[in-house]
Design an enzyme around this catalytic site. Sequence first.
Site, mmCIF file in Angstrom:
data_model
loop_
_atom_site.group_PDB
_atom_site.id
_atom_site.type_symbol
_atom_site.label_atom_id
_atom_site.label_comp_id
_atom_site.label_asym_id
_atom_site.label_seq_id
_atom_site.Cartn_x
_atom_site.Cartn_y
_atom_site.Cartn_z
ATOM 1 N N HIS A 179 25.348 56.394 -5.834
ATOM 2 C CA HIS A 179 24.822 55.913 -4.766
ATOM 3 C C HIS A 179 24.827 56.928 -3.509
ATOM 4 O O HIS A 179 25.937 57.086 -3.325
ATOM 5 C CB HIS A 179 25.074 54.387 -4.496
ATOM 6 C CG HIS A 179 24.377 53.751 -3.259
ATOM 7 N ND1 HIS A 179 23.144 53.135 -3.513
ATOM 8 C CD2 HIS A 179 24.519 53.750 -1.931
ATOM 9 C CE1 HIS A 179 22.692 52.670 -2.358
ATOM 10 N NE2 HIS A 179 23.633 53.188 -1.483
ATOM 11 N N ASP A 188 20.683 40.372 -1.549
ATOM 12 C CA ASP A 188 20.879 41.555 -0.820
ATOM 13 C C ASP A 188 19.585 42.139 -0.584
ATOM 14 O O ASP A 188 19.045 42.920 0.362
ATOM 15 C CB ASP A 188 21.716 42.495 -1.746
ATOM 16 C CG ASP A 188 21.472 44.171 -1.104
ATOM 17 O OD1 ASP A 188 21.932 44.378 0.083
ATOM 18 O OD2 ASP A 188 21.092 44.876 -1.742
ATOM 19 N N ARG A 206 17.155 44.045 7.355
ATOM 20 C CA ARG A 206 17.847 44.868 8.374
ATOM 21 C C ARG A 206 17.268 46.112 8.615
ATOM 22 O O ARG A 206 17.430 46.669 9.741
ATOM 23 C CB ARG A 206 19.232 45.369 7.463
ATOM 24 C CG ARG A 206 20.236 44.408 7.203
ATOM 25 C CD ARG A 206 21.199 44.949 6.241
ATOM 26 N NE ARG A 206 21.655 46.341 6.319
ATOM 27 C CZ ARG A 206 21.905 47.086 5.395
ATOM 28 N NH1 ARG A 206 21.819 46.719 4.257
ATOM 29 N NH2 ARG A 206 22.541 48.208 5.783
ATOM 30 N N SER A 212 26.114 45.477 1.275
ATOM 31 C CA SER A 212 24.942 45.736 0.360
ATOM 32 C C SER A 212 24.858 46.588 -0.831
ATOM 33 O O SER A 212 24.342 46.406 -1.752
ATOM 34 C CB SER A 212 23.790 46.281 1.461
ATOM 35 O OG SER A 212 22.446 46.704 0.851
ATOM 36 N N LYS A 215 25.184 45.198 -5.166
ATOM 37 C CA LYS A 215 24.408 45.621 -6.186
ATOM 38 C C LYS A 215 24.838 46.383 -7.249
ATOM 39 O O LYS A 215 24.889 46.072 -8.505
ATOM 40 C CB LYS A 215 23.371 46.643 -5.465
ATOM 41 C CG LYS A 215 22.303 46.035 -4.633
ATOM 42 C CD LYS A 215 21.140 46.763 -4.511
ATOM 43 C CE LYS A 215 21.528 48.182 -3.597
ATOM 44 N NZ LYS A 215 21.802 47.939 -2.037
#
Length: 436
Positions: A82, A161, A168, A183, A187
């Site tokens: 990520h 989320d 957001r 967040s 996930k």
Amino acid sequence: MQIVELISKKRDGEALTTEQIDWLIDQYTRDTIPDYQMAAWLMAVYWRGMDARETSDLTLAMMRSGEQLRVRDIVTPVVDKHSTGGVGDKVTLAVAPLTAACGVAVSKMTGRGLGHTGGTVDKLEAIDGFRATLSRTEFIDILTKHNIVLAGQSQDLAPADGKMYALRDVTATVSSLSLIATSIMSKKLAIGSSHLLLDVKFGSGAFMKTQEQARELAVAMVEIGKLAGMHTVAAITSMEQPLGYAVGNALEMAEAIKILHGRGPRDISELCYHEVAELLVMTGNAPGMSEAKQQVERAVRSGAGVAKLAEVIAAQGGDAGQVEQPSLLPAAPVRSMVVAPRSGYIAGIDAEKIGLVSMSLGAGRFKKGDPIDHRTGLILQAKLGDQLRAGEPLVEVHARTESEAESVHDALLACYRWSEASVTAGPLIGEVIHPS
């Protein structure tokens, strides 16, 4: 319990209890708390922050708001990667298929654009027919058959989320360290991979503007991963200028394909290959970085990496022919060149402003639900430290109309700083954080 009470409590800098956080996420997921009140709470968190216990509680509450895949019970090892977001950041598009081509399964749930940063799902959806929304069964089936899956945020996995992520984006609360950490990690924990590599960016084009802020976020997420039993490593990388040359969805997809062929820009190619090597070492598929990089080089030279991207694109309904022939990707009808206004060395490129210009052309969202024009964006012709003469190409604009292309001319020139003396770009990878 009342949402107004929790908004005022956080507004005044008080810590919420575990029970209050669990209630807040449960009620928001059930739609009994409206967006405008959650937006107020998010802004209070943005200004007041959350302590370590609150951050952990929020992460777990968001994780529990939906189903949990626990893919590591199906395939082991299975990795996730990520990025905290940046401009021109198409790293996942290259890292995921290269890792899978090297024999390590990749289970990737990825997001859409947030603010001035692009989203991997938006880039993937530049390919005709690609389907990012998958059911649980489809997600697992594609992963087990192809050793890789590239899905969007599911309504079934961490749905709290998914709702907060979009909110957001349009409430100027994206850059909260606590909200970014919760967040991302909610996930990741809901998917349940065995290994996670985080790319935490800092600089003008990142949400974390300094390396110190990025390090704080990285340490927080590595600690959350450790407590949850997920082997988590974080690379802290620079986003002082856009990564590579392409900014915009179809343009970035085409550049990612070049990286997989070994013909991509040097900066982003080196970052991609390093991250794949890091994942190979983390999972024990290589004894060290030197051997891991050799595996990566073989996957690039043999074409295995780009073949794996085409394979997963086809598995998710996309036109693999557009991977094999990137010239078939959607293209904007207007191309216009902005030239250097003076001679000299490029001393700085404001990546955030570049991202905002790309958004204004249609490549990003200014408000929740805005459509994306996958064709539009920018291709930089020079990077930090390059020397140009006045009138030489600086940025190629890909736009829907001539007037839109012309409208961004001055804004693009304002993104650049110039120097009479030579300039050297700093290192792209600042530090790698391993669990203690």
